[in-house]
Write a protein that holds these residues in place. Structure first.
Motif, PDB file in Angstrom:
ATOM      1  N   LYS A 233     -72.788 -46.030  40.123  1.00 55.61           N
ATOM      2  CA  LYS A 233     -73.238 -47.523  39.654  1.00 55.61           C
ATOM      3  C   LYS A 233     -72.141 -48.532  39.861  1.00 55.61           C
ATOM      4  O   LYS A 233     -72.295 -49.669  40.302  1.00 55.61           O
ATOM      5  N   ALA A 234     -71.167 -48.056  39.261  1.00 53.34           N
ATOM      6  CA  ALA A 234     -69.863 -48.790  39.542  1.00 53.34           C
ATOM      7  C   ALA A 234     -69.412 -48.966  40.913  1.00 53.34           C
ATOM      8  O   ALA A 234     -68.928 -50.214  41.300  1.00 53.34           O
ATOM      9  N   PHE A 235     -69.642 -48.141  41.573  1.00 54.74           N
ATOM     10  CA  PHE A 235     -69.262 -48.321  42.818  1.00 54.74           C
ATOM     11  C   PHE A 235     -70.260 -49.236  43.804  1.00 54.74           C
ATOM     12  O   PHE A 235     -69.943 -50.149  44.528  1.00 54.74           O
ATOM     13  N   THR A 236     -71.517 -48.936  43.296  1.00 58.16           N
ATOM     14  CA  THR A 236     -72.575 -49.932  43.587  1.00 58.16           C
ATOM     15  C   THR A 236     -72.243 -51.446  43.333  1.00 58.16           C
ATOM     16  O   THR A 236     -72.349 -52.207  44.299  1.00 58.16           O
ATOM     17  N   PHE A 277     -79.965 -48.857  43.106  1.00 58.75           N
ATOM     18  CA  PHE A 277     -79.880 -48.537  44.319  1.00 58.75           C
ATOM     19  C   PHE A 277     -80.497 -49.412  45.294  1.00 58.75           C
ATOM     20  O   PHE A 277     -79.909 -49.549  46.444  1.00 58.75           O
ATOM     21  N   GLY A 278     -81.854 -49.813  44.873  1.00 57.16           N
ATOM     22  CA  GLY A 278     -82.477 -50.875  45.664  1.00 57.16           C
ATOM     23  C   GLY A 278     -81.806 -51.866  45.991  1.00 57.16           C
ATOM     24  O   GLY A 278     -81.728 -52.471  47.043  1.00 57.16           O
ATOM     25  N   LEU A 279     -81.315 -52.591  44.964  1.00 59.10           N
ATOM     26  CA  LEU A 279     -80.280 -53.694  44.846  1.00 59.10           C
ATOM     27  C   LEU A 279     -79.190 -53.761  46.102  1.00 59.10           C
ATOM     28  O   LEU A 279     -79.019 -54.352  46.725  1.00 59.10           O
ATOM     29  N   LEU A 280     -78.357 -52.419  45.811  1.00 58.51           N
ATOM     30  CA  LEU A 280     -77.362 -52.026  46.796  1.00 58.51           C
ATOM     31  C   LEU A 280     -78.195 -52.196  48.194  1.00 58.51           C
ATOM     32  O   LEU A 280     -77.259 -52.621  49.131  1.00 58.51           O
ATOM     33  N   VAL A 281     -79.048 -51.498  48.393  1.00 59.54           N
ATOM     34  CA  VAL A 281     -79.387 -51.322  49.806  1.00 59.54           C
ATOM     35  C   VAL A 281     -79.939 -52.726  50.300  1.00 59.54           C
ATOM     36  O   VAL A 281     -79.424 -53.123  51.537  1.00 59.54           O
ATOM     37  N   LEU A 282     -80.524 -53.731  49.536  1.00 64.99           N
ATOM     38  CA  LEU A 282     -80.735 -54.859  49.980  1.00 64.99           C
ATOM     39  C   LEU A 282     -79.673 -55.740  50.278  1.00 64.99           C
ATOM     40  O   LEU A 282     -79.650 -56.365  51.363  1.00 64.99           O
ATOM     41  N   ILE A 283     -78.730 -55.709  49.397  1.00 65.84           N
ATOM     42  CA  ILE A 283     -77.539 -56.469  49.659  1.00 65.84           C
ATOM     43  C   ILE A 283     -76.796 -56.132  50.958  1.00 65.84           C
ATOM     44  O   ILE A 283     -76.308 -56.800  51.668  1.00 65.84           O
TER      45      ILE A 283
ATOM     46  N   LEU B 135     -71.497 -39.769  57.622  1.00 60.18           N
ATOM     47  CA  LEU B 135     -71.331 -39.186  56.576  1.00 60.18           C
ATOM     48  C   LEU B 135     -72.633 -39.365  55.739  1.00 60.18           C
ATOM     49  O   LEU B 135     -72.807 -40.466  55.293  1.00 60.18           O
ATOM     50  N   ASP B 136     -73.402 -38.384  55.772  1.00 59.77           N
ATOM     51  CA  ASP B 136     -74.699 -38.382  54.862  1.00 59.77           C
ATOM     52  C   ASP B 136     -74.620 -37.734  53.662  1.00 59.77           C
ATOM     53  O   ASP B 136     -74.725 -36.410  53.698  1.00 59.77           O
ATOM     54  N   LEU B 137     -74.731 -38.524  52.520  1.00 62.43           N
ATOM     55  CA  LEU B 137     -74.535 -37.669  51.298  1.00 62.43           C
ATOM     56  C   LEU B 137     -76.019 -37.676  50.421  1.00 62.43           C
ATOM     57  O   LEU B 137     -76.113 -36.987  49.498  1.00 62.43           O
ATOM     58  N   GLY B 138     -76.966 -37.801  51.289  1.00 63.56           N
ATOM     59  CA  GLY B 138     -78.481 -37.722  50.519  1.00 63.56           C
ATOM     60  C   GLY B 138     -79.406 -36.676  51.391  1.00 63.56           C
ATOM     61  O   GLY B 138     -80.497 -37.119  51.562  1.00 63.56           O
ATOM     62  N   TYR B 139     -78.708 -35.880  52.189  1.00 62.86           N
ATOM     63  CA  TYR B 139     -79.362 -35.068  53.177  1.00 62.86           C
ATOM     64  C   TYR B 139     -80.487 -34.232  52.450  1.00 62.86           C
ATOM     65  O   TYR B 139     -81.453 -33.976  52.762  1.00 62.86           O
ATOM     66  N   VAL B 140     -80.199 -34.036  51.021  1.00 65.31           N
ATOM     67  CA  VAL B 140     -81.343 -33.231  50.039  1.00 65.31           C
ATOM     68  C   VAL B 140     -82.597 -33.954  50.167  1.00 65.31           C
ATOM     69  O   VAL B 140     -83.566 -33.383  49.825  1.00 65.31           O
ATOM     70  N   ALA B 141     -82.448 -35.404  50.395  1.00 72.21           N
ATOM     71  CA  ALA B 141     -83.804 -36.138  50.119  1.00 72.21           C
ATOM     72  C   ALA B 141     -84.689 -35.650  51.205  1.00 72.21           C
ATOM     73  O   ALA B 141     -85.951 -35.489  51.068  1.00 72.21           O
ATOM     74  N   ALA B 192     -71.762 -43.682  53.690  1.00 70.01           N
ATOM     75  CA  ALA B 192     -72.035 -42.489  52.358  1.00 70.01           C
ATOM     76  C   ALA B 192     -72.634 -42.978  51.321  1.00 70.01           C
ATOM     77  O   ALA B 192     -73.498 -41.965  50.739  1.00 70.01           O
ATOM     78  N   ILE B 193     -72.330 -43.888  50.532  1.00 69.25           N
ATOM     79  CA  ILE B 193     -72.829 -44.368  49.347  1.00 69.25           C
ATOM     80  C   ILE B 193     -74.236 -44.735  49.445  1.00 69.25           C
ATOM     81  O   ILE B 193     -75.074 -44.461  48.655  1.00 69.25           O
ATOM     82  N   VAL B 194     -74.828 -45.419  50.401  1.00 72.28           N
ATOM     83  CA  VAL B 194     -76.039 -45.756  50.539  1.00 72.28           C
ATOM     84  C   VAL B 194     -77.128 -44.693  50.784  1.00 72.28           C
ATOM     85  O   VAL B 194     -77.981 -44.325  50.190  1.00 72.28           O
ATOM     86  N   THR B 195     -76.482 -43.468  51.564  1.00 70.71           N
ATOM     87  CA  THR B 195     -77.399 -42.233  51.822  1.00 70.71           C
ATOM     88  C   THR B 195     -77.321 -41.714  50.454  1.00 70.71           C
ATOM     89  O   THR B 195     -78.310 -41.035  49.982  1.00 70.71           O
TER      90      THR B 195
END
Lengths: 300, 410
Positions: A233-236, A277-283, B135-141, B192-195
């Protein structure tokens, strides 16, 4: 109205904790361009150290304020020591390797630390002592803001003020800014870059430990896994604000905290993390460099 | 004198680690009963262990410096240059894997099946991380998408395993593209973080959307794969699943191997090496990035269907970030981009903990430590990828082709 204010302040509290942790991410990223995946674990270790020392002192029969101060200091010292050691072991040898290597090493470090705490302590939730006292003057407002919220907000504000002063006006702060701009140039003008990097890790870890102590005392329980989700979350938050930018991390933290708080209050509490996470993806779709981040031109 | 100096330094390191681990390793509190247990023996252990490790590393570092060389990367070149040895080794492996379920117990066959599933997962992620460098960190999805698509298709429409297998794979590929779109513009770390976030979102949805996925309690009574409508006994179906997994592994190795040398495989490698140069060479970045995500996800979806059929029960707890991390470490430890390396790493990762039950608790601890160590000591993995190089005027066309075929496999 009270419900709205309640959500607003709990969002601010949450946000300031995210901001405290996000600062560690953003400073490290600004200087060496690494996502310090183990940063969430530092926060967890800070909270655990505080818990252990506080319980020890309670058994020894000390009173409230002394416990808060001593366990807080212990948490900061230990978090700083862990941050420093992690950098020396897992990141320094990889400084000139391809980008993926330190990131994977950081993920490994994070898994290692989680399991280290789990094996050495316990995998259950531990109750965290209520270290922050209840102030009498907060009584009339207790519908929407508690004493611990106030303490968290004030502490965060002070920590950020100190950090800003440190970065703007001290020698070390100037060295940090120089290193962030161009590490090789900084080396050429005689800055001890290794020291600056170690120092950055230490400052980030201390901030994370403060966050860990405050939130653990606010929520009332911890386990070895809290670092993971808080770290993400903090990274987000850091990415939201524009990674590498210090005001950005603070802004991102507050935006994320408020979004989560209002979304859980008015929509559904099951999907708290999905909103984040949704917010992160949108941004990232609309502004990949974050709100305050500068978009960098890649040079060939 | 030098040795004394080293001992002194190692002693200081030991002291530092004793200080560092003191609260967490030594004091154990029980806040409810206000009990405190002191475990001083842990402190002694940490001190002694860190002293020796530090001392050994120092000596090793010294030796390395004086030898002034890095240990050469272990490649399969020796083997691949000798086609005869290579093909006989291949034959032995094939024979062994064919008779495996008949010599070993059902339990061991089942573990081997799991290992084979991780081989496929590793090879699938290898396309995304190893070849394309994303780098895909959400592969398990995608793995979860596959597993749930079989479970739900079967629950609602009664579809069988063989029909669900391609559907699960295609759905996973669709999700791969869905994930691919928003992250197209992102650079490595953000990606990485988005995945990672995407993986968590899928898991959280599965956990909370009770009407759709039956929430945390999961879906039970998923039928095992059928063999032309014959109902197999438990033991027979274990063997049957093993062979399906084996078949999929062979299929995966074949496809990934062919893919590496295809136009798109080379485009991926170009993308990994340098995005800007890759674009400058006229490669459509959007298309090949999406293709990498879709291709990687396809395998995860297939294994997901197989996983649901093998365990007959799935719930969201099987698809946590740790699973992604394990698959990623298989790829990294095996050597990014190397097929044989990934196969060996997957087998090691699943089989070693099974047979070292005593260390089961320490499994993840060791994973983490090995990931860090590996990055420092051997960033290229167990088996480094042989880079194809052109040596001007040395290799005749005929010989090059022969070598080419074999080195590609490795």
């Amino acid at each position: 109205m009270n419900y709205f204010l309640d959500l607003f302040f709990s969002g601010l509290t949450r946000g300031s904790i995210y901001a405290l942790i996000a600062l560690g991410y953003t400073m490290v990223y600004g200087i060496i361009g690494l996502i310090n995946f183990a940063h969430g674990e530092i926060y967890m270790i800070g909270a655990f150290t505080a818990l252990i020392i506080a319980s020890l002192l309670t058994v020894l029969g000390m009173n409230g304020m002394a416990i808060l101060v001593i366990s807080g200091l212990a948490a900061m010292v230990y978090a700083a020591a862990y941050g420093y050691t992690i950098e020396k072991i897992a990141y320094k040898p990889l400084r000139n390797s391809p980008r993926l290597a330190p990131l994977i090493s950081a993920i490994g470090m994070s898994i290692f630390l989680q399991n280290y705490v789990m094996l050495a302590q316990t995998s259950d939730f531990l109750p965290f002592p209520d270290l922050i006292p209840n102030f009498a003057f907060m009584e009339p407002y207790s519908d929407f803001i508690g004493s611990s919220d106030l303490v968290i907000l004030l502490t965060t504000a002070v920590a950020m003020l100190l950090l800003t002063i440190m970065i703007k006006y001290t020698r070390m702060g100037r060295a940090m800014r120089a290193t962030a701009q161009d590490m090789q140039m900084a080396m050429l003008v005689g800055i001890d870059v290794n020291r600056v990097i170690s120092f950055t890790f230490i400052i980030g870890s201390v901030l994370a430990a403060i966050g860990g102590l405050l939130i653990a005392s606010h929520v009332g329980q911890i386990n070895f896994y809290i670092g993971f989700i808080a770290g993400i979350k903090a990274f987000t938050a850091a990415v939201l604000g524009g990674i590498g930018s210090i005001p950005g991390a603070v802004l991102g933290g507050f935006i994320l905290g408020l979004t989560e708080s209002f979304a859980t209050g008015y929509v559904s509490s099951d999907y708290e993390d999905v909103f984040a996470f949704g917010l992160l993806v949108l941004i990232l779709i609309f502004r990949p460099s974050g709100i305050l981040g500068r978009s960098e031109n890649q040079k060939v | 004198m030098r040795i004394i100096n080293e001992i002194k330094k190692s002693f200081l390191v030991a002291l530092w680690f004793m200080f560092l681990t003191f609260p967490i390793m030594v004091i154990k509190v029980n806040p409810l009963e206000k009990l405190i247990v002191w475990r001083w023996h842990n402190l002694a252990m940490v001190g002694i262990a860190s002293f020796f490790i530090s001392f050994l590393l120092r000596c090793a570092g010294r030796w390395r410096k004086s030898a002034a060389r890095r240990p050469p990367a272990l490649t399969m070149k020796g083997l691949s240059n000798n086609p005869r040895a290579y093909y006989s080794a291949l034959a032995v492996i094939a024979l062994f894997s064919l008779v495996f379920p008949f010599i070993f117990s059902a339990y061991e066959t089942s573990i081997m099946t799991t290992a084979l599933m991780y081989v496929i997962l590793g090879l699938g992620l290898n396309i995304v991380v190893g070849l394309a460098g994303l780098l895909d960190l959400g592969y398990v999805a995608f793995y979860a998408v596959g597993a749930y698509s079989y479970a739900l298709l079967n629950y609602h429409f009664g579809l069988g395993f063989w029909v669900s297998l391609p559907i699960g794979a295609m759905l996973a590929a669709a999700f791969g593209i869905l994930l691919g779109f928003p992250v197209l513009r992102l650079r490595g770390d953000y990606l990485a973080i988005v995945t990672l976030g995407f993986g968590e979102i899928i898991r959280l949805i599965l956990e909370n959307w009770n009407d759709f996925s039956f929430g945390p309690s999961g879906i039970a009574n998923i039928p095992r794969p059928s063999l032309f409508g014959i109902n197999l006994s438990l033991a027979a179906s274990t063997i049957y699943v093993y062979f399906i997994a084996l078949l999929l592994v062979i299929f995966t190795i074949f496809v990934v191997n062919r893919l590496q040398d295809s136009r798109i495989g080379r485009a991926w490698i170009a993308l990994r090496e340098d995005e800007i140069a890759c674009q400058a060479m006229g490669i459509d970045k959007t298309r090949i990035k999406l293709a990498a995500f879709a291709m990687g996800a396809t395998w995860a979806g297939m294994v997901g269907v197989l996983f649901a059929a093998k365990t007959t029960f799935i719930n969201p707890a099987s698809f946590t970030f740790m699973e992604s991390a394990i698959i990623l470490s298989i790829v990294v430890l095996g050597g990014m981009g190397s097929i044989i390396g990934v196969v060996i790493a997957a087998l090691l990762f699943v089989l070693l903990p099974e047979y070292l039950r005593a260390f089961a608790d320490y499994r993840m601890l060791l994973f983490g430590a090995v990931m860090v160590l590996m990055m420092i000591v051997r960033p290229q993995g167990i088996i480094g990828k042989v880079r194809r190089t052109y040596v001007r005027g040395q290799v005749t066309g005929d010989k090059r082709q022969k070598n080419g075929i074999i080195t590609n496999l490795l």
